[in-house]
Design a protein around this motif. Structure first.
Motif, PDB file in Angstrom:
ATOM      1  N   MET A   1       0.897  -1.323   0.079  1.00 35.90           N
ATOM      2  CA  MET A   1      -0.059   0.152  -0.053  1.00 35.90           C
ATOM      3  C   MET A   1       0.805   1.141  -0.014  1.00 35.90           C
ATOM      4  SD  MET A   1      -2.998   1.153   2.636  1.00 35.90           S
ATOM      5  CE  MET A   1      -3.678   2.601   2.429  1.00 35.90           C
ATOM      6  N   ASN A   2       0.558   2.033  -0.698  1.00 34.54           N
ATOM      7  CA  ASN A   2       1.361   3.364  -0.829  1.00 34.54           C
ATOM      8  C   ASN A   2       1.009   4.257   0.531  1.00 34.54           C
ATOM      9  OD1 ASN A   2       2.312   5.977  -1.641  1.00 34.54           O
ATOM     10  ND2 ASN A   2       1.284   6.297  -3.447  1.00 34.54           N
ATOM     11  N   ASP A   3       2.240   4.636   1.040  1.00 34.52           N
ATOM     12  CA  ASP A   3       1.897   5.397   2.420  1.00 34.52           C
ATOM     13  C   ASP A   3       1.429   6.800   2.128  1.00 34.52           C
ATOM     14  OD1 ASP A   3       3.294   3.740   3.719  1.00 34.52           O
ATOM     15  OD2 ASP A   3       5.448   4.593   3.534  1.00 34.52           O
ATOM     16  N   HIS A   4       1.251   7.308   0.706  1.00 33.96           N
ATOM     17  CA  HIS A   4       0.544   8.754   0.502  1.00 33.96           C
ATOM     18  C   HIS A   4      -0.681   8.450  -0.155  1.00 33.96           C
ATOM     19  CE1 HIS A   4       4.100  10.322   2.226  1.00 33.96           C
ATOM     20  NE2 HIS A   4       4.965   9.590   1.571  1.00 33.96           N
ATOM     21  N   GLU A   5      -1.550   7.610   0.246  1.00 32.96           N
ATOM     22  CA  GLU A   5      -2.614   7.416  -0.449  1.00 32.96           C
ATOM     23  C   GLU A   5      -3.722   8.659  -0.399  1.00 32.96           C
ATOM     24  OE1 GLU A   5      -4.444   4.939  -1.898  1.00 32.96           O
ATOM     25  OE2 GLU A   5      -2.602   4.104  -1.990  1.00 32.96           O
ATOM     26  N   TYR A   6      -3.554   9.676   0.722  1.00 28.37           N
ATOM     27  CA  TYR A   6      -4.225  10.881   0.634  1.00 28.37           C
ATOM     28  C   TYR A   6      -3.865  11.859  -0.359  1.00 28.37           C
ATOM     29  CZ  TYR A   6       0.099  11.933   3.074  1.00 28.37           C
ATOM     30  OH  TYR A   6       1.459  11.936   3.436  1.00 28.37           O
ATOM     31  N   LEU A   7      -2.777  11.577  -1.184  1.00 31.65           N
ATOM     32  CA  LEU A   7      -2.334  12.255  -2.144  1.00 31.65           C
ATOM     33  C   LEU A   7      -3.038  11.951  -3.591  1.00 31.65           C
ATOM     34  CD1 LEU A   7       1.486  12.989  -1.381  1.00 31.65           C
ATOM     35  CD2 LEU A   7      -0.442  14.696  -1.129  1.00 31.65           C
ATOM     36  N   ARG A   8      -3.815  10.779  -3.586  1.00 29.74           N
ATOM     37  CA  ARG A   8      -4.232  10.442  -4.711  1.00 29.74           C
ATOM     38  C   ARG A   8      -5.358  11.120  -5.039  1.00 29.74           C
ATOM     39  NH1 ARG A   8      -4.437   4.768  -6.888  1.00 29.74           N
ATOM     40  NH2 ARG A   8      -3.077   4.545  -5.278  1.00 29.74           N
ATOM     41  N   GLY A   9      -5.220  11.985  -6.359  1.00 31.37           N
ATOM     42  CA  GLY A   9      -6.508  12.903  -6.786  1.00 31.37           C
ATOM     43  C   GLY A   9      -6.134  14.015  -6.391  1.00 31.37           C
ATOM     44  N   VAL A  10      -4.988  14.391  -5.687  1.00 36.01           N
ATOM     45  CA  VAL A  10      -4.903  15.977  -5.347  1.00 36.01           C
ATOM     46  C   VAL A  10      -4.123  16.794  -6.423  1.00 36.01           C
ATOM     47  CG1 VAL A  10      -3.601  17.270  -3.845  1.00 36.01           C
ATOM     48  CG2 VAL A  10      -4.423  15.233  -2.856  1.00 36.01           C
ATOM     49  N   SER A  11      -4.755  17.884  -6.774  1.00 36.12           N
ATOM     50  CA  SER A  11      -4.335  18.644  -7.856  1.00 36.12           C
ATOM     51  C   SER A  11      -3.201  19.458  -7.427  1.00 36.12           C
ATOM     52  CB  SER A  11      -5.402  19.765  -8.134  1.00 36.12           C
ATOM     53  OG  SER A  11      -5.633  20.727  -7.091  1.00 36.12           O
ATOM     54  N   PRO A  12      -2.440  20.143  -8.189  1.00 40.42           N
ATOM     55  CA  PRO A  12      -1.209  20.907  -7.877  1.00 40.42           C
ATOM     56  C   PRO A  12      -1.544  21.929  -7.110  1.00 40.42           C
ATOM     57  CG  PRO A  12      -0.755  19.919 -10.042  1.00 40.42           C
ATOM     58  CD  PRO A  12      -2.244  19.536  -9.579  1.00 40.42           C
ATOM     59  N   ASP A  13      -2.745  22.640  -7.422  1.00 39.66           N
ATOM     60  CA  ASP A  13      -3.085  23.877  -6.821  1.00 39.66           C
ATOM     61  C   ASP A  13      -3.590  23.379  -5.318  1.00 39.66           C
ATOM     62  OD1 ASP A  13      -2.923  25.340  -8.997  1.00 39.66           O
ATOM     63  OD2 ASP A  13      -5.373  25.415  -9.444  1.00 39.66           O
ATOM     64  N   GLN A  14      -4.027  22.308  -4.888  1.00 40.25           N
ATOM     65  CA  GLN A  14      -4.280  21.748  -3.558  1.00 40.25           C
ATOM     66  C   GLN A  14      -3.141  21.674  -2.791  1.00 40.25           C
ATOM     67  OE1 GLN A  14      -6.889  18.713  -4.734  1.00 40.25           O
ATOM     68  NE2 GLN A  14      -8.409  19.340  -3.480  1.00 40.25           N
ATOM     69  N   LEU A  79      -6.253  19.255   1.611  1.00 36.36           N
ATOM     70  CA  LEU A  79      -6.351  18.170   0.360  1.00 36.36           C
ATOM     71  C   LEU A  79      -7.582  17.689   0.009  1.00 36.36           C
ATOM     72  CD1 LEU A  79      -2.921  16.463   1.304  1.00 36.36           C
ATOM     73  CD2 LEU A  79      -3.250  18.576  -0.464  1.00 36.36           C
ATOM     74  N   THR A  80      -8.589  17.739   0.888  1.00 36.09           N
ATOM     75  CA  THR A  80      -9.903  16.969   0.493  1.00 36.09           C
ATOM     76  C   THR A  80     -11.043  18.128   0.548  1.00 36.09           C
ATOM     77  OG1 THR A  80     -10.150  16.561   2.981  1.00 36.09           O
ATOM     78  CG2 THR A  80      -9.085  14.740   1.737  1.00 36.09           C
ATOM     79  N   GLU A  81     -10.859  19.203   0.421  1.00 33.37           N
ATOM     80  CA  GLU A  81     -11.786  20.207   0.689  1.00 33.37           C
ATOM     81  C   GLU A  81     -12.263  20.355  -0.886  1.00 33.37           C
ATOM     82  OE1 GLU A  81     -10.616  23.521   4.030  1.00 33.37           O
ATOM     83  OE2 GLU A  81      -9.767  23.482   2.145  1.00 33.37           O
ATOM     84  N   ALA A  82     -13.663  20.561  -0.587  1.00 40.82           N
ATOM     85  CA  ALA A  82     -14.295  20.760  -2.018  1.00 40.82           C
ATOM     86  C   ALA A  82     -15.275  21.935  -1.927  1.00 40.82           C
ATOM     87  CB  ALA A  82     -15.171  19.499  -2.552  1.00 40.82           C
ATOM     88  N   GLY A  83     -15.746  22.585  -3.070  1.00 41.59           N
ATOM     89  CA  GLY A  83     -16.673  23.565  -2.673  1.00 41.59           C
ATOM     90  C   GLY A  83     -16.380  24.787  -3.790  1.00 41.59           C
ATOM     91  N   ASP A  84     -17.056  25.668  -3.545  1.00 41.08           N
ATOM     92  CA  ASP A  84     -16.932  27.082  -4.031  1.00 41.08           C
ATOM     93  C   ASP A  84     -15.407  27.543  -4.170  1.00 41.08           C
ATOM     94  OD1 ASP A  84     -17.009  29.462  -5.673  1.00 41.08           O
ATOM     95  OD2 ASP A  84     -18.401  30.457  -4.218  1.00 41.08           O
ATOM     96  N   ALA A  85     -14.750  27.354  -5.456  1.00 35.44           N
ATOM     97  CA  ALA A  85     -13.400  27.931  -5.451  1.00 35.44           C
ATOM     98  C   ALA A  85     -13.242  29.377  -4.932  1.00 35.44           C
ATOM     99  CB  ALA A  85     -12.970  27.842  -6.758  1.00 35.44           C
ATOM    100  N   LYS A  86     -14.211  30.317  -5.035  1.00 35.32           N
ATOM    101  CA  LYS A  86     -14.010  31.455  -4.548  1.00 35.32           C
ATOM    102  C   LYS A  86     -14.493  31.925  -3.064  1.00 35.32           C
ATOM    103  CE  LYS A  86     -15.393  33.064  -9.125  1.00 35.32           C
ATOM    104  NZ  LYS A  86     -16.346  33.739  -9.831  1.00 35.32           N
TER     105      LYS A  86
END
Length: 95
Positions: A1-14, A79-86
């Motif tokens: 298992m990858n030690d950094h699963e929480y980074l999967r799907g994380v954008s460079p901006d995040q 890293l897991t936040e979602a919602g209005d970018a503004k």
């Protein structure tokens, strides 16, 4: 298992947001600590370098590790936040 699963799907901006958040917090905390130590040294309450010596105390290290764990959990939430970018990045901004 990858030690950094929480980074999967994380954008460079995040990831950049996380780095800048950490850098900002580090700067504020360091500035406050240095100012407090200087005030105490100038007042003759402590000797220069006393805080560095205390930082090696096992009980203090244990307490600060607990606080570090809580801070890391809060920062990883970025890293897991979602919602209005503004909108605010964190719920704390709404208070």
């Amino acid at each position: 298992m990858n030690d950094h699963e929480y980074l999967r799907g994380v954008s460079p901006d995040q990831l950049a947001a996380l780095v800048f958040e950490l850098a900002g917090q580090l700067h504020v905390e360091r500035t406050q600590r240095m100012a407090l130590e200087e005030v105490l040294v100038r007042a003759g309450v402590i000797e220069a370098g006393a805080t560095e010596k205390l930082a090696e105390d096992p009980a203090l290290l244990a307490a600060t590790r607990e606080k570090l764990d809580a801070s890391i959990r809060a920062l990883l939430r970025i890293l897991t936040e979602a919602g209005d970018a503004k909108g605010p990045l964190r719920p704390e901004a709404l208070r």
